[in-house]
Write a protein that holds these residues in place. Structure first.
Motif, PDB file in Angstrom:
ATOM      1  N   VAL A 115      33.257 -13.313   0.099  1.00  0.00           N
ATOM      2  CA  VAL A 115      32.631 -13.893  -0.886  1.00  0.00           C
ATOM      3  C   VAL A 115      32.160 -12.590  -1.819  1.00  0.00           C
ATOM      4  N   ARG A 116      32.551 -12.763  -3.227  1.00  0.00           N
ATOM      5  CA  ARG A 116      32.262 -11.633  -4.107  1.00  0.00           C
ATOM      6  C   ARG A 116      31.211 -12.027  -4.849  1.00  0.00           C
ATOM      7  N   LEU A 117      30.321 -11.127  -4.834  1.00  0.00           N
ATOM      8  CA  LEU A 117      28.842 -11.479  -5.229  1.00  0.00           C
ATOM      9  C   LEU A 117      29.004 -11.609  -6.981  1.00  0.00           C
ATOM     10  N   LEU A 118      29.807 -10.921  -7.459  1.00  0.00           N
ATOM     11  CA  LEU A 118      29.738 -10.992  -8.971  1.00  0.00           C
ATOM     12  C   LEU A 118      30.337 -12.493  -9.265  1.00  0.00           C
ATOM     13  N   GLU A 119      31.434 -12.896  -8.562  1.00  0.00           N
ATOM     14  CA  GLU A 119      31.986 -14.133  -8.832  1.00  0.00           C
ATOM     15  C   GLU A 119      30.668 -15.150  -8.776  1.00  0.00           C
ATOM     16  N   GLU A 120      30.268 -15.233  -7.343  1.00  0.00           N
ATOM     17  CA  GLU A 120      29.450 -16.266  -7.054  1.00  0.00           C
ATOM     18  C   GLU A 120      28.092 -16.133  -8.057  1.00  0.00           C
ATOM     19  N   MET A 121      27.760 -15.145  -8.756  1.00  0.00           N
ATOM     20  CA  MET A 121      26.783 -15.376  -9.585  1.00  0.00           C
ATOM     21  C   MET A 121      27.038 -15.859 -11.029  1.00  0.00           C
TER      22      MET A 121
END
Length: 886
Positions: free
Chosen positions: A335-341
């Motif tokens: 999971v990429r935190l930037l894309e999840e945000m």
């Protein structure tokens, strides 16, 4: 010195033909190696060297001595298992007394010094070749070496010395070992209970168990047992690492290397980190081997070396490949935190819950899907073989072949929940294969290939694998590649093996990556490619069990614990995980961690963005451009920012990078101002991503306006204004004409501003508005049209006479008139409810009625009778606002 040099040369002369000779048979070659080793050990044990006169002339190592091996011997060396030949290194004979290098007073002192220097250089060169031979012997993979391993170990023990026998453990130590093993068993279970496991490990650590103390130290550092029995305590973890590192434990060296590499609790020192990583890697720590492999591959604090990276990653990949189960292990969700945000995964979570609800209500496809999620894990679902077994049984009883095949895999592999059973596995595989399911066909092929529950039959295995591979099933492709690679039941064909391994790798099978890495590393069936082999081995190494820490860090972040999340991501970033590097940079970029100062946080974020961008992450490349553009963590540099944007746009087709390049071309920042290149970059951004179309339209509109303004400024428009004479062109009164035209235009705007049905009505002549307090009556058509005035007068009561029942003076304002009229007799028509439109009309006429003296005693104004008829005999019907008078 001369004797030592001659003996070294003699060893080379004897060793090169023996080890690398092309005509030597394997048995003779092994016997010669043993004789050579025995001779080295005996000479080292005696502590002196004998002079070898015949070795001076032939002591040079020629390239043909190594390359003269046959292709068969090279293939045997590369394709068999490694057996380490342990050789005790000879003492460093290059160190002599300093007096020998200072020179004497005699005439031959200069010549002696030159001879000594030549001897030293020769010894150094020969020492290097001996080390290369030892490395070649250590990586020697001939299976014949395994026959004399025990004898060799006995010889080595005679030279080094037999270690003392292990002492008997005390009761307390035995209890600590038991608690530690129980805790590890719970942690490694399919459904681990971390709280209970760390309680047991903590008790074992309190009893002095070194392994348990290391586990506790890592838990104190990363906080993966907090909240729980082990709170996060970086200082205590550092002390434990130092204490156990002095004992030589590899895991402790790995911890110290990580702390010095990241600068947590200690000053950052990449040199110390490299030393600690090296000690840990020599001790067999997989994390340290991955860290060193990544550093040599990316050139971080060391020179780039593909071969060294290949060696380290190969060791880790070998250990990972041995632990790969039939199911492939648990799935790791990166999971990429930037894309999840930017794109929250709420829809995916809702979808999983929806499928679980369908499965509970008896939907067979949903049962199969949820069973696969629990079988492999992922998408927020924890791996649970028991629940997977329950869902698969429900779907299999309904006749689903996929569920039958997965039941066969569960029983064939076995676990701590489901006991391994070949007979049950064969039953389910057979049912699924008869229905044409590729998973069942591949399962039957495995059972025939390895003889599990059935007799080994390569022909049937090849048949079932081919059927499964034709349907695109990854296990069938992988096993078919193994059969062609090894020549099991078919003629060996490396090209077909490479084909099927490549197909299986497209589905992400870890063993397919491993086999391709081995083929590229050895050049089997293809040209040797070290970079490609490193890429494959790195992919395999990142599929190890430690990859689960990615989800641990993600859970920390979602639970509002950014420090623990950063430390876990930073550890995985040291091992080379690109996702961990980008996530660690994201946390630092947002300033969510409290471990570093604000200025230091941006510098570290820039470092992690750089490492992630080097591995091909386009968003990290754009972030690097942003940091250089705005001067975050580094001085502002428009040219460097444009370089990073250009790399992201050309290599990864990133729309944001293209848009930023267009803006920099438009403004002339870091490059020459060019409107045409700016428009081209904007157009490319719109083509690369649909999300960029709206910003691109606005940017192009602005660009067009700015281009027209510049073109207008360049056209000398002031000269045209000066040459334009308004008085001569339009006359002396042109300003009056202009004002008149503007006033007329304003009138038209006001006129058309209100539609006809919303314009105010003009009252007809002789018509008056009634007082707001006067009641309204529905007009009744007159019976005598010619005598309507007499009829109305007859029905009207006397104005000056008191009412029959009121008997008093009427109220001011005419209100008493209506009351007296109502009491005199029944009205000619019932009184209706007030019309909604009358309120506004009454409000408009309120002041007018009072000004004219109010309503008469009878409640009728002059010019209007009581029934609502005007003096000319026409009837005025009550109308709503906006309607015309009937």
């Amino acid at each position: 010195m001369r004797e030592q040099t001659l003996f070294t040369v003699f060893l080379l002369v004897c060793a090169v033909p023996i080890i690398f000779g092309a005509d030597a048979e394997p048995q003779n070659r092994q016997q010669n190696i043993q004789e050579l080793r025995n001779h080295i050990f005996s000479e080292h044990k005696k502590g002196k060297f004998e002079e070898k006169q015949n070795g001076e002339k032939d002591g040079e190592l020629l390239p043909d001595d190594y390359d003269g091996r046959s292709h068969v011997e090279k293939a045997a060396v590369e394709n068999s298992n490694a057996k380490v030949v342990k050789i005790v290194q000879s003492p460093d004979v290059s160190k002599v007394d300093e007096s020998k290098h200072k020179g004497g007073d005699g005439p031959d002192s200069g010549q002696a010094t030159e001879e000594n220097e030549e001897s030293e250089s020769l010894i150094k060169d020969q020492t290097k070749w001996i080390q290369k031979m030892i490395e070649a012997m250590e990586t020697q993979t001939d299976e014949s070496f395994g026959e004399s391993t025990e004898e060799e170990e006995e010889e080595v023990s005679e030279v080094v010395g037999t270690p003392p026998p292990p002492r008997e453990l005390t009761e307390e130590e035995k209890k600590a070992v038991t608690l530690y093993e129980m805790g590890l068993g719970i942690l490694n279970a399919t459904r681990p209970n971390r709280l209970e496991a760390y309680k047991l490990i903590s008790k074992a650590a309190n009893l002095g168990h070194d392994g348990a103390r290391l586990k506790v130290a890592w838990a104190q550092l990363l906080g993966n047992a907090d909240p729980g029995p082990i709170p996060r305590n970086t200082e205590a973890a550092y002390k434990t690492f130092v204490e156990l590192g002095e004992k030589g434990l590899p895991d402790a060296h790995m911890g110290l290397g990580f702390l010095h590499a990241t600068g947590v609790h200690v000053n950052a020192s990449q040199a110390k980190a490299l030393v600690y990583y090296t000690f840990a890697a020599i001790g067999g720590n997989s994390w340290a081997q991955m860290a060193l492999g990544y550093r040599h591959w990316a050139g971080i604090t060391v020179s780039t070396s593909c071969e060294k990276a290949l060696d380290f990653y190969r060791k880790v990949a070998n250990s990972v490949a041995k632990e790969v189960s039939l199911s492939g292990g648990s799935a790791v969700q990166r999971v990429r935190l930037l894309e999840e945000m930017e794109n929250p995964a709420t829809l995916e979570n809702d979808l999983v819950e929806y499928y679980q609800l369908l499965a509970q209500n008896g939907d067979v496809p949903a049962q199969v899907a949820v069973g696969q999620l629990h079988y492999q894990g992922g998408r927020g679902v924890q791996q649970d073989h028991q629940r997977a077994l329950d869902y698969f049984l429900l779907a299999a009883n309904a006749g689903n072949p996929v569920a039958m095949a997965f039941l066969g895999k569960i029983y064939l592999e076995g676990s701590d929940i489901v006991k391994q059973d070949n007979e049950t596995a064969y039953k389910y595989f057979k049912k699924a294969a008869d229905l044409g399911n590729p998973v069942g066909q591949s399962g039957l092929g495995l059972m025939y290939l390895y003889g599990k529950g059935v007799e080994k039959d390569y022909g049937k295995a090849l048949q079932y694998f081919s059927l499964a591979a034709d349907q695109g099933w990854v296990d069938g492709q992988l096993q078919l590649g193994n059969m062609y690679f090894s020549g099991l039941g078919v003629r060996r064909d490396y090209k077909l093996a490479n084909k099927y391994f490549s197909l299986a790798s497209q589905s992400g099978h870890v063993l397919a990556y491993y086999n391709l890495a081995q083929m590229h590393a050895s050049g089997t069936g293809m040209m040797r490619s070290c970079p490609t082999a490193v890429e494959f081995f790195k992919n395999v190494a990142e599929r190890g069990k430690w990859g689960e820490k990615l989800m641990e860090a993600h859970h920390h972040y979602r639970d509002g614990r950014p420090d623990e999340a950063f430390l876990t991501y930073a550890l995985l970033a040291e091992l080379g995980y690109e996702v961990a590097q980008s996530n660690a940079a994201f946390i630092l970029d947002r300033g969510e961690t409290t471990l570093f100062s604000e200025e230091e946080t941006l510098v570290r974020a820039l470092t992690y963005w750089s490492r992630a961008a080097a591995q091909g992450y386009s968003v990290a490349q754009v972030k690097l451009g942003d940091y250089h553009y705005y001067g975050l963590g580094t001085p502002a540099d428009y040219e460097a920012a444009a370089t990073h944007y250009r790399l992201a746009s050309q290599q990864q087709q990133n729309a944001q990078a293209m848009f930023n390049l267009g803006y920099m071309h438009e403004q002339g920042l870091g490059m020459k101002k060019d409107m045409h290149l700016a428009k081209r970059c904007y157009d490319m951004a719109a083509e690369a991503s649909p999300d960029a179309k709206v910003p691109v339209v606005l940017a192009l509109l602005k660009l067009s306006i700015m281009a027209n303004v510049e073109q207008f400024q360049e056209s000398n428009w002031m000269d045209w204004v000066k040459t334009l004479d308004m008085d001569r062109t339009f006359g002396p009164n042109w300003d009056l004409f202009l004002i008149t035209g503007l006033v007329g235009l304003m009138g038209l705007v006001v006129y058309f501003r209100f539609p006809p049905h919303q314009r105010p009505l003009r009252p007809e002549p002789g018509q008056q508005r009634r007082h707001p307090t006067a009641p309204r009556y529905v007009p009744v058509p007159p019976t005598l049209p010619n005598d309507h005035a007499t009829a109305t007068q007859a029905d009207r009561p006397m104005a000056d006479a008191p009412s029959a029942e009121g008997g008093g003076q009427q109220e001011p304002g005419g209100g008493g008139g209506e009351v007296g009229e109502a009491a005199a007799g029944p009205p000619t028509a019932p009184t209706p409810a007030a019309d909604p439109g009358d309120g506004e009309a009454a409000a408009l006429a309120e002041g007018e009625g009072d000004k004219e003296g109010g309503v008469k005693a009878g409640g009728v104004t002059p010019g209007e009778d009581m029934q609502g008829q005007s003096s000319n005999g026409s009837t005025n019907l009550p109308t709503e606002q906006g309607s015309h008078t009937a």
